[in-house]
Write an enzyme that holds these catalytic residues in place. Structure first.
Site, PDB file in Angstrom:
ATOM      1  N   ARG A   1       0.871  -1.181   0.000  1.00  0.00           N
ATOM      2  CA  ARG A   1       0.000   0.000   0.000  1.00  0.00           C
ATOM      3  C   ARG A   1       0.902   1.224   0.000  1.00  0.00           C
ATOM      4  NH1 ARG A   1       2.451   1.770   3.758  1.00  0.00           N
ATOM      5  NH2 ARG A   1       0.941   3.433   3.801  1.00  0.00           N
TER       6      ARG A   1
ATOM      7  N   ASP B   1      -1.675  10.740  -2.002  1.00  0.00           N
ATOM      8  CA  ASP B   1      -2.112   9.760  -3.012  1.00  0.00           C
ATOM      9  C   ASP B   1      -2.429  10.400  -4.346  1.00  0.00           C
ATOM     10  OD1 ASP B   1      -2.712   8.513  -0.265  1.00  0.00           O
ATOM     11  OD2 ASP B   1      -2.644   6.875  -1.709  1.00  0.00           O
TER      12      ASP B   1
ATOM     13  N   LYS C   1      -4.342  10.114   3.317  1.00  0.00           N
ATOM     14  CA  LYS C   1      -5.058   9.251   4.272  1.00  0.00           C
ATOM     15  C   LYS C   1      -6.072  10.024   5.100  1.00  0.00           C
ATOM     16  CE  LYS C   1      -4.890   5.749   4.556  1.00  0.00           C
ATOM     17  NZ  LYS C   1      -5.926   4.990   3.800  1.00  0.00           N
TER      18      LYS C   1
HETATM   19  O1  MRU Z   1      -4.430   3.252   2.273  1.00  0.00           O
HETATM   20  P1  MRU Z   1      -2.948   3.404   2.138  1.00  0.00           P
HETATM   21  O2  MRU Z   1      -2.180   2.784   3.262  1.00  0.00           O
HETATM   22  O3  MRU Z   1      -2.463   2.985   0.784  1.00  0.00           O
HETATM   23  O4  MRU Z   1      -2.718   4.975   2.237  1.00  0.00           O
HETATM   24  C1  MRU Z   1      -1.421   5.475   2.154  1.00  0.00           C
HETATM   25  C2  MRU Z   1      -1.345   6.945   2.316  1.00  0.00           C
HETATM   26  O5  MRU Z   1      -2.331   7.626   2.492  1.00  0.00           O
HETATM   27  C3  MRU Z   1       0.003   7.565   2.175  1.00  0.00           C
HETATM   28  O6  MRU Z   1       0.128   8.684   2.987  1.00  0.00           O
HETATM   29  C4  MRU Z   1       0.209   8.001   0.706  1.00  0.00           C
HETATM   30  O7  MRU Z   1      -0.072   6.944  -0.159  1.00  0.00           O
HETATM   31  C5  MRU Z   1       1.579   8.481   0.455  1.00  0.00           C
HETATM   32  S1  MRU Z   1       2.740   7.180   0.486  1.00  0.00           S
HETATM   33  C6  MRU Z   1       4.283   7.783   0.154  1.00  0.00           C
END
Ligand code: MRU
Length: 348
Positions: free
Chosen positions: A45, A239, A250
């Protein structure tokens, strides 16, 4: 050194992040459908790690294709990209990687390459995407590290570390690692990040491995910590960043950003340009993933909430650009107005 996803002759290797911090188990994924499941089920993830994994999944789909006809390979790759593209909607790195692999295929096809040559070209390009991602994080660490003052405490939300990228540095944690590399003393406050607990399980684990001091708090404590003057900067990953600098990250990030502004704490976003989506004019257009409500009603097999309660489980939120102090990319530090500064980085 943490590298959460790797290519091997047997398939794509993924460190199963669902089991951390108590178990370090590697899975070997031998088909593109297994890679797609690995992305959807959170074996891997984090936006850049999802992009790298998608590229490897497409390369694996090509490698496993049986036949010598280019048109059949193209049909198969379209299907592979469709399946991988349906795994997680918010992290634009997934779609960025798919588009890049499609372009690589088209170029090789136009050059008259054979099926076996194209398979090798796609594997090499997926490896290149991975290497470029690590190099981007190294530069983000350098530029971002310069923004962090000596003897400071940085709050971060979720896990934007090596685990969430191609590896080694990370984005938000890359900035912290960069500051430490530059000889600064930095400690970290990690939000636990309900409901999936990426902060508690992953950020805490990563930083302990590097001997960077880290203190875990519940998400609801961040306001109190800022009010008491215990936070000198906030650094998070993303993201998807819209063209105007609105930032999807997140769930809970928006809350932290508003608190940071109230307490005059700089709020930095660290992300490679593969996370910037110029096709999204503002954060309004960013699709927000909704996940299984069981992530909220249960912790593993333990039921927390009464059966039948209505639940929302939005995995991400959007922080409007007014709350963002700067966006740190591999091309340098973008400041307001972000529409211009981000566009310039693409033009360079
Ligand atoms: O749901 P996830 O664990 O994939 O979410 C990850 C995040 O929100 C991170 O902060 C984001 O992807 C940046 S990772 C360098």
């Amino acid at each position: 050194m943490i590298i959460p996803v790797k290519w091997s002759d047997e398939g794509v290797l993924m460190l199963d992040q669902r089991l951390l911090p108590t178990e370090e188990k590697w899975l070997t994924l031998r088909s593109f459908t297994e890679v797609a499941d690995g992305i959807r089920d959170m074996v891997v993830r984090g936006a850049p790690a999802i992009g790298v994994s998608a590229a490897y999944g497409i390369a694996l789909g090509a490698k496993n294709f049986v036949g010598t006809n280019i048109a059949d390979l193209e049909d198969e790759l379209d299907y592979v990209c469709e399946v991988i593209g349906k795994t997680r909607p918010t992290a634009v790195n997934l779609f960025w990687a798919i588009e890049r692999m499609k372009r690589t295929f088209q170029k090789a096809k136009l050059e008259g390459k054979s099926v076996s040559e194209i398979k090798q070209i796609l594997i090499e390009d997926a490896k290149a995407i991975h290497e470029e991602d690590i190099e981007s994080q190294r530069l983000i660490a350098k530029f971002g590290g310069e923004l962090i003052e000596n003897d400071s405490t940085v709050l971060t939300h979720c896990n934007a570390g090596a685990l969430a990228t191609g590896g080694v540095w990370g984005t938000a944690l890359g900035v912290i690692r960069g500051a430490v590399d530059q000889g600064k003393t930095v400690s970290v406050i990690a939000d636990e990040t309900r409901p999936y607990l990426q902060g508690a399980r992953l950020t805490a684990w990563e930083l302990l491995q590097d001997d960077i001091p880290v203190t875990l708090i519940t998400d609801s404590m961040s306001g109190h910590m800022m009010q008491k003057g215990k936070v000198h900067a906030v650094v998070v990953g993303s993201d998807r960043i819209a063209a105007n600098g609105d930032v999807a990250n997140k769930i809970g990030t928006y809350m932290v950003a508003v608190l940071a502004k109230q307490h005059k704490v700089p709020f930095y976003v660290a992300a490679p340009l593969s996370t910037v989506d110029l096709n999204c004019p503002t954060g309004e257009e960013i699709p927000i993933e909704e996940r299984n409500i069981r992530e909220i009603t249960h912790v593993q097999h333990i039921q927390l909430a009464p059966e039948g309660v209505s639940v929302n489980n939005y995995a991400f939120d959007v922080t409007p650009n007014e709350f963002v102090t700067a966006i740190i990319t591999e091309k340098g530090v973008a400041r307001k107005p972000f529409t211009e500064s981000l566009r310039k980085m693409f033009e360079e």
